[in-house]
Scaffold this active site. Structure first.
Site, PDB file in Angstrom:
ATOM      1  N   LEU A 119      -6.446  -1.275   4.889  1.00 37.66           N
ATOM      2  CA  LEU A 119      -5.639  -2.402   5.014  1.00 37.66           C
ATOM      3  C   LEU A 119      -4.291  -2.208   4.559  1.00 37.66           C
ATOM      4  CD1 LEU A 119      -8.589  -3.273   5.425  1.00 37.66           C
ATOM      5  CD2 LEU A 119      -7.758  -5.487   4.456  1.00 37.66           C
ATOM      6  N   GLY A 122       0.812  -1.132  -0.089  1.00 34.39           N
ATOM      7  CA  GLY A 122       0.247  -0.082  -0.133  1.00 34.39           C
ATOM      8  C   GLY A 122       0.758   1.212   0.081  1.00 34.39           C
ATOM      9  N   CYS A 163      -3.652   6.614   1.307  1.00 37.35           N
ATOM     10  CA  CYS A 163      -3.578   5.534   0.428  1.00 37.35           C
ATOM     11  C   CYS A 163      -3.576   5.615  -1.143  1.00 37.35           C
ATOM     12  CB  CYS A 163      -4.850   4.415   0.613  1.00 37.35           C
ATOM     13  SG  CYS A 163      -5.157   3.914   2.458  1.00 37.35           S
ATOM     14  N   VAL A 175       0.791   5.744   1.675  1.00 35.63           N
ATOM     15  CA  VAL A 175       0.739   6.226   3.017  1.00 35.63           C
ATOM     16  C   VAL A 175      -0.527   6.329   3.792  1.00 35.63           C
ATOM     17  CG1 VAL A 175       0.328   8.542   1.745  1.00 35.63           C
ATOM     18  CG2 VAL A 175       1.956   8.257   4.037  1.00 35.63           C
TER      19      VAL A 175
END
Length: 219
Positions: free
Chosen positions: A139, A73, A169, A75
């Site tokens: 997540l 992912g 994200c 940040v």
């Protein structure tokens, strides 16, 4: 087929880097019969950048530290009032793929929120959980030798301002929300953690959960 017992550790407020190092030690030290665990905790204010993270998504961090992490992912932000759940699972032993693991975690969060009468959804193209288009849970996992670490972050009752200092994200202008703004009355983080644990046990197929103690993380 039951996956046996899932151990639950409640660790309180823990600095990010010691928790990350403890996850790595736990994962690296696992054997074929090591029990799976989840760790429930909070972090002091910190931005974490995933392996695919791009610098342009970190806009104005200001006085909040930035840590380069080894999860997937982009940040994201962690801070007090956000429930973080790290999932130390033997995914290979569970017999599911990474996409299925993410889906089961998302459905655990959706059912948890439904227990507070909050309707949430997942998105096939953007991992996480959303309420009316605003993100309430993120997540970010890492799988090493068939075992997972890192996990999820659920906004419960926190200061959301730092999310405005990043593209959460990797999405510019993404709206963020939290449970406290969606329900009436006080929200106890411990109760949210207990409900999340129950949902993860159910959706991941464990027979039962067990409270664990004794893990020392130096802050």
């Amino acid at each position: 087929m039951s996956a046996g017992v899932l151990g639950i550790r409640e660790l309180g407020l823990v600095d990010y880097q010691p928790a990350w190092q403890a996850m790595q030690r736990f994962t690296n030290g696992r054997g074929p019969d090591s029990a799976d665990e989840i760790w429930l905790l909070q972090h002091p204010r910190v931005f974490t950048q995933g392996q695919a993270g791009k610098a342009e998504h970190l806009l104005l961090p200001g006085d909040i530290p930035v840590v380069q992490a080894d999860r997937g992912g982009q940040v994201t932000y962690h801070g007090p009032g956000q429930l973080v759940c790290y999932l130390m699972l033997d995914v290979r032993r569970l017999g599911i793929g990474v996409r299925e693991l993410v889906s089961r975690i998302e459905h655990s969060l959706i059912d948890l929120l439904a227990s507070y009468e909050v309707q949430a959804v997942s998105k096939p193209d953007a991992p996480g959980v959303y309420v009316d288009g605003a993100k309430i849970a993120s997540l970010g996992l890492r799988i090493r030798n068939g075992r997972s670490f890192h996990g999820l972050a659920l906004n419960v009752d926190m200061d959301l301002e730092p999310f405005g200092r990043i593209n959460p994200c990797g999405y510019a202008g993404m709206a963020m929300t939290q449970l406290a703004d969606l329900v009436s009355g006080p929200i106890a983080l411990s109760e949210v953690g207990a409900r999340l644990s129950e949902q993860l046990v159910k959706h991941l197929g464990y027979a039962q959960q067990q409270a664990l103690t004794g893990l020392a993380i130096d802050c």
